[in-house]
Design an enzyme around this catalytic site. Structure first.
Site, PDB file in Angstrom:
ATOM      1  N   SER A  51     -10.455   7.100  -3.626  1.00  0.00           N
ATOM      2  CA  SER A  51     -11.533   7.968  -3.456  1.00  0.00           C
ATOM      3  C   SER A  51     -12.727   7.089  -4.031  1.00  0.00           C
ATOM      4  O   SER A  51     -13.527   8.031  -4.729  1.00  0.00           O
ATOM      5  CB  SER A  51     -11.352   9.339  -3.911  1.00  0.00           C
ATOM      6  OG  SER A  51     -10.221  10.091  -3.149  1.00  0.00           O
TER       7      SER A  51
ATOM      8  N   GLU B  80       0.623   4.071   1.709  1.00  0.00           N
ATOM      9  CA  GLU B  80       1.257   4.334   2.862  1.00  0.00           C
ATOM     10  C   GLU B  80       2.216   3.730   3.603  1.00  0.00           C
ATOM     11  O   GLU B  80       3.068   4.364   4.177  1.00  0.00           O
ATOM     12  CB  GLU B  80      -0.164   4.620   3.694  1.00  0.00           C
ATOM     13  CG  GLU B  80      -1.265   5.424   3.478  1.00  0.00           C
ATOM     14  CD  GLU B  80      -2.548   5.094   3.505  1.00  0.00           C
ATOM     15  OE1 GLU B  80      -2.928   4.266   4.272  1.00  0.00           O
ATOM     16  OE2 GLU B  80      -3.550   5.793   2.996  1.00  0.00           O
TER      17      GLU B  80
ATOM     18  N   GLU C  15      -3.518   2.081  -7.337  1.00  0.00           N
ATOM     19  CA  GLU C  15      -4.144   3.043  -6.738  1.00  0.00           C
ATOM     20  C   GLU C  15      -3.315   4.503  -6.607  1.00  0.00           C
ATOM     21  O   GLU C  15      -2.197   4.574  -6.222  1.00  0.00           O
ATOM     22  CB  GLU C  15      -4.039   2.810  -5.166  1.00  0.00           C
ATOM     23  CG  GLU C  15      -4.968   1.689  -4.783  1.00  0.00           C
ATOM     24  CD  GLU C  15      -5.080   1.495  -3.521  1.00  0.00           C
ATOM     25  OE1 GLU C  15      -6.567   1.730  -3.043  1.00  0.00           O
ATOM     26  OE2 GLU C  15      -4.336   1.474  -2.433  1.00  0.00           O
TER      27      GLU C  15
ATOM     28  N   GLY D 182      -7.450   8.903  -0.223  1.00  0.00           N
ATOM     29  CA  GLY D 182      -8.100   9.707   0.597  1.00  0.00           C
ATOM     30  C   GLY D 182      -8.121  11.158   0.434  1.00  0.00           C
ATOM     31  O   GLY D 182      -8.144  12.003   1.239  1.00  0.00           O
TER      32      GLY D 182
ATOM     33  N   HIS E 298       1.046  -1.094  -0.082  1.00  0.00           N
ATOM     34  CA  HIS E 298      -0.056  -0.005   0.104  1.00  0.00           C
ATOM     35  C   HIS E 298       0.728   1.237   0.005  1.00  0.00           C
ATOM     36  O   HIS E 298       1.851   1.345   0.722  1.00  0.00           O
ATOM     37  CB  HIS E 298      -0.789   0.074   1.334  1.00  0.00           C
ATOM     38  CG  HIS E 298      -1.827   1.006   1.090  1.00  0.00           C
ATOM     39  ND1 HIS E 298      -1.916   2.397   1.319  1.00  0.00           N
ATOM     40  CD2 HIS E 298      -3.301   0.865   0.802  1.00  0.00           C
ATOM     41  CE1 HIS E 298      -3.015   3.239   1.269  1.00  0.00           C
ATOM     42  NE2 HIS E 298      -3.651   2.177   0.932  1.00  0.00           N
TER      43      HIS E 298
HETATM   44  C1  PEP Z   1      -6.692   3.160   0.078  1.00  0.00           C
HETATM   45  O1  PEP Z   1      -6.192   3.593   0.987  1.00  0.00           O
HETATM   46  O2  PEP Z   1      -6.535   2.081  -0.525  1.00  0.00           O
HETATM   47  C2  PEP Z   1      -7.787   3.945  -0.434  1.00  0.00           C
HETATM   48  C3  PEP Z   1      -8.212   3.684  -1.870  1.00  0.00           C
HETATM   49  O3  PEP Z   1      -8.482   4.986   0.462  1.00  0.00           O
HETATM   50  P1  PEP Z   1      -9.639   5.760  -0.084  1.00  0.00           P
HETATM   51  O4  PEP Z   1     -10.723   4.987  -1.086  1.00  0.00           O
HETATM   52  O5  PEP Z   1     -10.025   6.679   1.184  1.00  0.00           O
HETATM   53  O6  PEP Z   1      -9.146   6.584  -1.187  1.00  0.00           O
END
Ligand code: PEP
Length: 310
Positions: free
Chosen positions: A269, A153, A223, A229, A151
């Site tokens: 999102s 993060e 992503e 986010g 991920h």
């Molecule tokens: C995520 O952290 O995998 C993600 C997609 O977050 P969000 O849907 O809040 O953008």
């Protein structure tokens, strides 16, 4: 140990934005496989062997993940589980929820089918003196079938490099835990025209560690970091372009069979309002959802967007 984010790629000389002829051929990967399957059937009907033809018959099942991240309390988690259990998932969809580790056992005992459980991370090798970590063996032992790895993060905040994510992916798979492998570019990388090369470098590090067969147990989650986010979702066309590019890269660097079968989720999102349109895109096979997965009703709606998938 702070490791740098590797943006170089040796895997492909693909350009950063797809030319329209490339887009056509990318969209065609699945269609070609269908065609090959039809040709195979015709050849068989005609009593001929069709040994050179590849027949692809992946599950194709839409798959939605909920990444709860580091959120929740016993009270809010219980409410979320109750809301998810009371929602009606009517579409043919696989659903995977990833609660915080401390609540994983609780959530596993509360959520009913079709919900499956994922961990949000695991260690790169056998457990031992690794304070704060959880090993793939522990996940396996606790009947946690999935883990999210790579991920953004964890890449940006915990310094996980492409190579580290590749090694983690292999270790989890070898231990019997299936992997949702996340890839995606930052805003600066997108603006520099590096989107596909960044994604390909992240994928290559995984491809270098795993076997072709391992791909049966891997979902790719694309992503874009700038969409996570932020409320700034990729447009369906932006997402489709990268998904198609990833599938084409898999076709060229792994196999046509894996490229046609591997499921590619979009994450960033996604919410109850934008999921249906995103789901119509041919190379979007599901979603990885952060914020909206903490709202049971919204998450169920996102799961049911599978009905719009093509
Ligand atoms: C995520 O952290 O995998 C993600 C997609 O977050 P969000 O849907 O809040 O953008």
């Amino acid at each position: 140990m702070m490791m740098s984010f590797n943006t170089t790629t040796t895997a492909s000389n693909a350009s950063c934005s797809l030319a329209s002829s490339q887009k056509t051929s990318v969209r065609g990967v699945r269609a070609n496989n269908k065609l090959r399957a039809q040709k195979h059937a015709i050849a068989r009907q005609n009593g001929r062997r069709a040994s050179s033809l590849v027949v692809c018959d992946g599950t194709g099942k839409f798959v939605v993940g909920g990444n709860w991240k580091c959120n929740g309390t016993i009270d809010s988690i219980d409410k979320l589980c109750a809301s998810l259990n009371s929602g009606k998932i009517t579409a043919d969809v696989e659903v995977i929820c990833a609660p915080p580790m401390v609540y994983i056992d609780r959530v596993q005992s509360k959520l009913k089918a079709p919900y499956q459980i994922a961990a949000q991370n695991c260690w790169v090798s056998k457990g031992g003196a690794f304070t704060g970590e959880v090993s793939a063996e522990m996940l396996k032992d606790a009947n946690i079938p999935w883990v999210i790895l790579g991920h953004s993060e964890r890449r940006s905040l915990c310094g996980e490099t492409n190579e580290f994510v590749g090694l983690k992916t292999k270790y989890a798979l070898d231990t019997g835990v299936k992997v949702v492998a996340c890839i995606g570019e930052s805003l600066a990388q997108r603006e520099a025209g590096d989107t596909l090369n960044v994604c390909f470098a992240q994928l290559k590090a995984i491809v270098d560690c795993v076997t072709e067969k391992d791909w049966e147990n891997i979902i790719i989650a694309y992503e874009p970091v700038w969409a996570i986010g932020t409320g700034k979702v990729a447009t369906p066309d932006q997402a489709q372009e990268v998904h198609a590019g990833v599938r084409k890269w898999m076709n060229e660097n792994v196999s046509a069979d894996v490229a046609s079968k591997v499921r590619i989720q979009y994450g960033g999102s996604v919410n109850a309002g934008n999921c249906d349109e995103l789901a119509t895109k041919p190379d979007i096979d599901g979603f990885l959802v952060g914020g909206a997965s903490l709202d049971g009703e919204a998450f169920v709606k996102i799961c049911n967007s599978a009905a719009h998938s093509k």
